[in-house]
Design a protein around this motif. Sequence first.
Motif, short mmCIF file in Angstrom:
data_model
loop_
_atom_site.label_atom_id
_atom_site.label_comp_id
_atom_site.label_asym_id
_atom_site.label_seq_id
_atom_site.Cartn_x
_atom_site.Cartn_y
_atom_site.Cartn_z
N UNK A 175 11.62 51.30 69.53
CA UNK A 175 12.11 50.28 70.44
C UNK A 175 12.61 49.05 69.69
N UNK A 176 11.87 48.64 68.64
CA UNK A 176 12.27 47.46 67.86
C UNK A 176 13.61 47.69 67.17
N UNK A 177 13.79 48.87 66.59
CA UNK A 177 15.05 49.17 65.92
C UNK A 177 16.21 49.19 66.91
N UNK A 178 15.97 49.73 68.10
CA UNK A 178 17.02 49.75 69.11
C UNK A 178 17.43 48.34 69.49
N UNK A 179 16.43 47.47 69.73
CA UNK A 179 16.73 46.08 70.09
C UNK A 179 17.45 45.37 68.95
N UNK A 180 17.00 45.59 67.71
CA UNK A 180 17.64 44.96 66.55
C UNK A 180 19.10 45.39 66.42
N UNK A 181 19.36 46.67 66.61
CA UNK A 181 20.73 47.17 66.49
C UNK A 181 21.62 46.57 67.57
N UNK A 240 11.66 42.95 62.96
CA UNK A 240 12.21 41.63 62.62
C UNK A 240 12.66 41.60 61.16
N UNK A 241 11.84 42.15 60.27
CA UNK A 241 12.21 42.20 58.85
C UNK A 241 13.46 43.07 58.65
N UNK A 242 13.54 44.15 59.41
CA UNK A 242 14.71 45.02 59.34
C UNK A 242 15.97 44.27 59.78
N UNK A 243 15.85 43.48 60.84
CA UNK A 243 16.99 42.70 61.34
C UNK A 243 17.42 41.63 60.34
N UNK A 244 16.43 41.01 59.69
CA UNK A 244 16.75 39.95 58.73
C UNK A 244 17.24 40.51 57.40
N UNK A 245 17.25 41.80 57.25
CA UNK A 245 17.72 42.40 56.01
C UNK A 245 16.70 42.39 54.90
N UNK A 246 15.43 42.05 55.23
CA UNK A 246 14.39 41.97 54.21
C UNK A 246 13.68 43.30 54.02
N UNK A 247 14.05 44.29 54.82
CA UNK A 247 13.37 45.58 54.74
C UNK A 247 14.38 46.70 54.93
N UNK A 248 14.35 47.66 54.02
CA UNK A 248 15.19 48.84 54.13
C UNK A 248 14.30 50.04 54.47
N UNK A 249 14.65 50.75 55.53
CA UNK A 249 13.84 51.86 55.99
C UNK A 249 14.66 53.15 55.96
#
Length: 274
Positions: free
Chosen positions: A15-21, A164-173
């Motif tokens: 859900x978080x990734x969907x919202x971030x995208x 949130x970290x994924x959205x800010x570009x601080x985390x690559x998954x």
Amino acid sequence: MFANYLIGLREGLEASLIVCILIAYLVKTERRDALRAIWTGVAIAVAVSLAFGAILQYGTTTLTFEAQEFLGGTLSIIAVCLVTWMVFWMRRTARYLKAELHGRLDRALVMGTGALVVTAFLAVGREGLETALFIWSAVQATGDGVRPLGGALLGLATAVVLGWLFYRGALKINLARFFTWTGAMLVIVAAGVLAYGFHDLQEARFLPGLNTKAFDISETIPPETWYGTLLKGTVNFQPDPTVLQVTVWLLYVIPTLTLFLLPTRRKPVPAASS
């Protein structure tokens, strides 16, 4: 607690990734005016999921024992079906999730604010309803409402932080690898929930064989010990399962894990036009 943490983490991260995208795409295309509609859809989805969980928890208290067991067993089987479909769907579409969501969002932008709210609601609401149903089934299986719920909330909180970290570009998954490993673990958890669901149906006298035990190792692995509790909480292990429970567990976990761990076919990449 760990099993429900895994459920909360995986479902929450989806859900978080969907919202971030969705948010990143709107920001990138300078459509910040549509962000309110996205957050409205997310808020409605969260509210509906919480209400659904409350109905499951408190709406069954007035039923007879047999009715409670029948409803619990049926919902556990439905939860396993939904989770199984979800892990296979995410394994297949993880690499192309961003493109798929962008296409849906483009169509919603053309249709207006209401379509944006519905898009966000459907994208997040599906995960929320699946999470509520599966966690409720897991809580019923363990008979402990505090630690499973605490694990699920901790998993959801972790998912929000990772999103949130994924959205800010601080985390690559590596989404494909992440959803493959967590999906395999969820299949094991789901197998235990499925076996417990069939046991509920036996206790409701809907299915026979309640007193036909496959084995009984209660003296070797007492359920009240720390390791018995650990096995019960993680994979819904039961030291004295019925023959039907063991049969259902094997018939589910062996073919499901085999199909899930088979290598997927990559979609062909279109040739570049000259």
